[in-house]
Scaffold this motif. Sequence first.
Motif, short mmCIF file in Angstrom:
data_model
loop_
_atom_site.label_atom_id
_atom_site.label_comp_id
_atom_site.label_asym_id
_atom_site.label_seq_id
_atom_site.Cartn_x
_atom_site.Cartn_y
_atom_site.Cartn_z
N ASP A 59 -62.06 -2.77 -16.77
CA ASP A 59 -61.39 -1.93 -15.78
C ASP A 59 -60.71 -2.78 -14.71
O ASP A 59 -59.60 -2.48 -14.25
N LYS A 60 -61.38 -3.86 -14.30
CA LYS A 60 -60.81 -4.76 -13.30
C LYS A 60 -59.57 -5.45 -13.85
O LYS A 60 -58.53 -5.53 -13.19
N ILE A 61 -59.66 -5.95 -15.09
CA ILE A 61 -58.53 -6.64 -15.70
C ILE A 61 -57.39 -5.67 -15.98
O ILE A 61 -56.22 -5.98 -15.79
N GLY A 62 -57.74 -4.46 -16.41
CA GLY A 62 -56.72 -3.46 -16.66
C GLY A 62 -55.93 -3.10 -15.41
O GLY A 62 -54.74 -2.77 -15.49
N ALA A 63 -56.57 -3.19 -14.25
CA ALA A 63 -55.88 -2.88 -12.99
C ALA A 63 -54.77 -3.88 -12.70
O ALA A 63 -53.78 -3.55 -12.03
N TRP A 64 -54.88 -5.12 -13.20
CA TRP A 64 -53.79 -6.09 -13.01
C TRP A 64 -52.56 -5.64 -13.77
O TRP A 64 -51.43 -5.89 -13.35
N LEU A 65 -52.77 -4.96 -14.90
CA LEU A 65 -51.65 -4.49 -15.70
C LEU A 65 -51.03 -3.24 -15.09
O LEU A 65 -49.82 -3.16 -14.89
N THR A 66 -51.88 -2.26 -14.79
CA THR A 66 -51.36 -1.01 -14.24
C THR A 66 -50.75 -1.22 -12.87
O THR A 66 -49.87 -0.46 -12.46
N GLY A 67 -51.21 -2.25 -12.15
CA GLY A 67 -50.64 -2.54 -10.85
C GLY A 67 -49.38 -3.39 -10.90
O GLY A 67 -48.82 -3.72 -9.85
N GLY A 68 -48.94 -3.75 -12.09
CA GLY A 68 -47.71 -4.52 -12.23
C GLY A 68 -47.82 -5.98 -11.83
O GLY A 68 -46.80 -6.64 -11.62
N LEU A 69 -49.05 -6.51 -11.77
CA LEU A 69 -49.22 -7.90 -11.35
C LEU A 69 -48.88 -8.89 -12.46
O LEU A 69 -48.46 -10.00 -12.19
N VAL A 70 -49.10 -8.49 -13.72
CA VAL A 70 -48.78 -9.37 -14.85
C VAL A 70 -48.00 -8.60 -15.89
O VAL A 70 -48.15 -7.38 -16.03
N ASP A 71 -47.16 -9.33 -16.63
CA ASP A 71 -46.34 -8.73 -17.68
C ASP A 71 -46.89 -8.99 -19.07
O ASP A 71 -46.46 -8.36 -20.03
N GLN A 72 -47.82 -9.95 -19.17
CA GLN A 72 -48.43 -10.24 -20.45
C GLN A 72 -49.89 -10.61 -20.24
O GLN A 72 -50.23 -11.36 -19.33
N LEU A 73 -50.75 -10.06 -21.09
CA LEU A 73 -52.18 -10.40 -21.08
C LEU A 73 -52.55 -10.91 -22.45
O LEU A 73 -52.39 -10.20 -23.46
N ALA A 74 -53.04 -12.15 -22.52
CA ALA A 74 -53.52 -12.73 -23.77
C ALA A 74 -55.03 -12.62 -23.82
O ALA A 74 -55.72 -13.01 -22.87
N LEU A 75 -55.55 -12.08 -24.92
CA LEU A 75 -56.98 -11.92 -25.11
C LEU A 75 -57.45 -12.88 -26.19
O LEU A 75 -56.91 -12.88 -27.30
N ASP A 76 -58.46 -13.67 -25.87
CA ASP A 76 -58.96 -14.68 -26.80
C ASP A 76 -59.88 -14.06 -27.83
O ASP A 76 -60.73 -13.23 -27.50
N ASP A 77 -59.72 -14.47 -29.08
CA ASP A 77 -60.56 -13.98 -30.17
C ASP A 77 -61.66 -14.98 -30.55
O ASP A 77 -62.46 -14.71 -31.44
N GLY A 78 -61.70 -16.15 -29.90
CA GLY A 78 -62.57 -17.22 -30.35
C GLY A 78 -64.05 -16.92 -30.27
O GLY A 78 -64.85 -17.51 -31.01
N HIS A 79 -64.47 -16.01 -29.38
CA HIS A 79 -65.89 -15.71 -29.20
C HIS A 79 -66.44 -14.77 -30.24
O HIS A 79 -67.65 -14.55 -30.32
N MET A 80 -65.60 -14.20 -31.07
CA MET A 80 -66.02 -13.07 -31.90
C MET A 80 -66.91 -13.46 -33.08
O MET A 80 -67.60 -12.63 -33.65
N ALA A 81 -66.89 -14.72 -33.47
CA ALA A 81 -67.65 -15.12 -34.65
C ALA A 81 -69.16 -15.07 -34.42
O ALA A 81 -69.93 -14.81 -35.34
N THR A 82 -69.62 -15.31 -33.19
CA THR A 82 -71.05 -15.44 -32.94
C THR A 82 -71.59 -14.56 -31.82
O THR A 82 -72.81 -14.38 -31.72
N GLU A 83 -70.76 -14.01 -30.99
CA GLU A 83 -71.21 -13.32 -29.77
C GLU A 83 -72.05 -12.08 -30.04
O GLU A 83 -72.92 -11.73 -29.24
N TYR A 84 -71.85 -11.42 -31.17
CA TYR A 84 -72.44 -10.10 -31.37
C TYR A 84 -73.47 -10.06 -32.50
O TYR A 84 -73.84 -8.98 -32.98
#
Length: 428
Positions: free
Chosen positions: A261-286
Amino acid sequence: MRLRPLIVTGLALSLLGIGVPAWSADDPRSCNDLMSSDTPAYVVCRWMATPEEAADIARFWLENDGQNMKDAGPGREVGVDCSEAENACDPNLEGDGEMHDVGDPDVDGAEDGGTPECQDGQKCFVDPDAVTRQQAAEAEKTPTGQGAKTAQTSGLRVWIDAELADEFKSGTLADAVKKVAALAVQPGVVGIRFTSQIGYNGVLTTAEEMDKFVAETSAALRKAAPGKKIAVHTVVPVLGCGAEEACKTEITKKYPLLDPDKIGAWLTGGLVDQLALDDGHMATEYATWKIDAAEAQRNQWIQVRARAWDAYAQISAEDAVFTAPGASQLNAEQATQTITDRVAVPLQSDAAESVTLWTRWQDPAKGTVNRVLGEKLADNATWEQLRKLSAVKARLATIYDPATPEVDMAADLKKLSEVFGQVYVRTP
């Protein structure tokens, strides 16, 4: 007649055997019947205007010797005659009171088109508040500036990749922004990524500090480099939990700053035009909750789509999965499966518009260089499979550090342009 944008992804990923449902044949605006019988299911045709509607449109504009088109032209000029008593004209208004043709200089000494000429030592029209012509010229000579120039020559869309969190913490953000802006005004540069792994790398330690950093840095960069896209990179592990409540509870405790929700507010507030999400943690985190990497990634993109983040900014997936110490060790079959999992899935999820793949990075702790290609840009099975994704090349990006070339800047970037349409050129 037009083809839906989904065709771009579908064509490139057809080798992966992943289908995309077509629109119903009963759609009255469908023109699927005009395509050959062997057309793939994900290629969909729709009339913007049916042939009958197109004929009516043409008749409307062409009848009566094109009178409707003539009537739709620009109206007469609106002017004010200051010599008439009923018109009050401010004598302090700028201008000489005369009509001028389009393209005529609007100030003394201006270049054609009315743009004031940039003189050496004076502030340039590109950025009158922060970047002078001299500063831009000096930035172009740096390794990052040369990397951006060479990448643009190689046909790559260029981003400047900087890390400004330390400067924010030390109170030197204003000077750092000027340096980055001077790089960003180079020809071919479309945007600036000003931080990576925010909230995960430990530099910023509170949510308030993160918000302040993003807001102030975004505002400063938009002022210093107007018109450039603004991007950030992070990881949001809780999205991979899906509906597993125990997972969400534990992951939120482990990563309290990475609140969607906090990160999404940067988008809805127009602070950033691109958000990159890392996939590297997905192999072991869960693993504790028996969620494997494929399921975690599916959960992440479902969550991103449900939050409509792509309605506010471009979403990118980022991954270093193809790199390995020395070079990628994947065979053709393994590389194709990895492309399916880490490239096709994010794009076809209708949540990520682009995928950033690391192709080379150094691990100082182990003293290794991790690559996709072999030494001196040697081809291998992984590269050959990546090169087959030519139809989605514009959606693929990579990271390049001009300070640590594999061969040399020109050779490296030319090779990268075989697979990628975009590149993030790193700053020191």
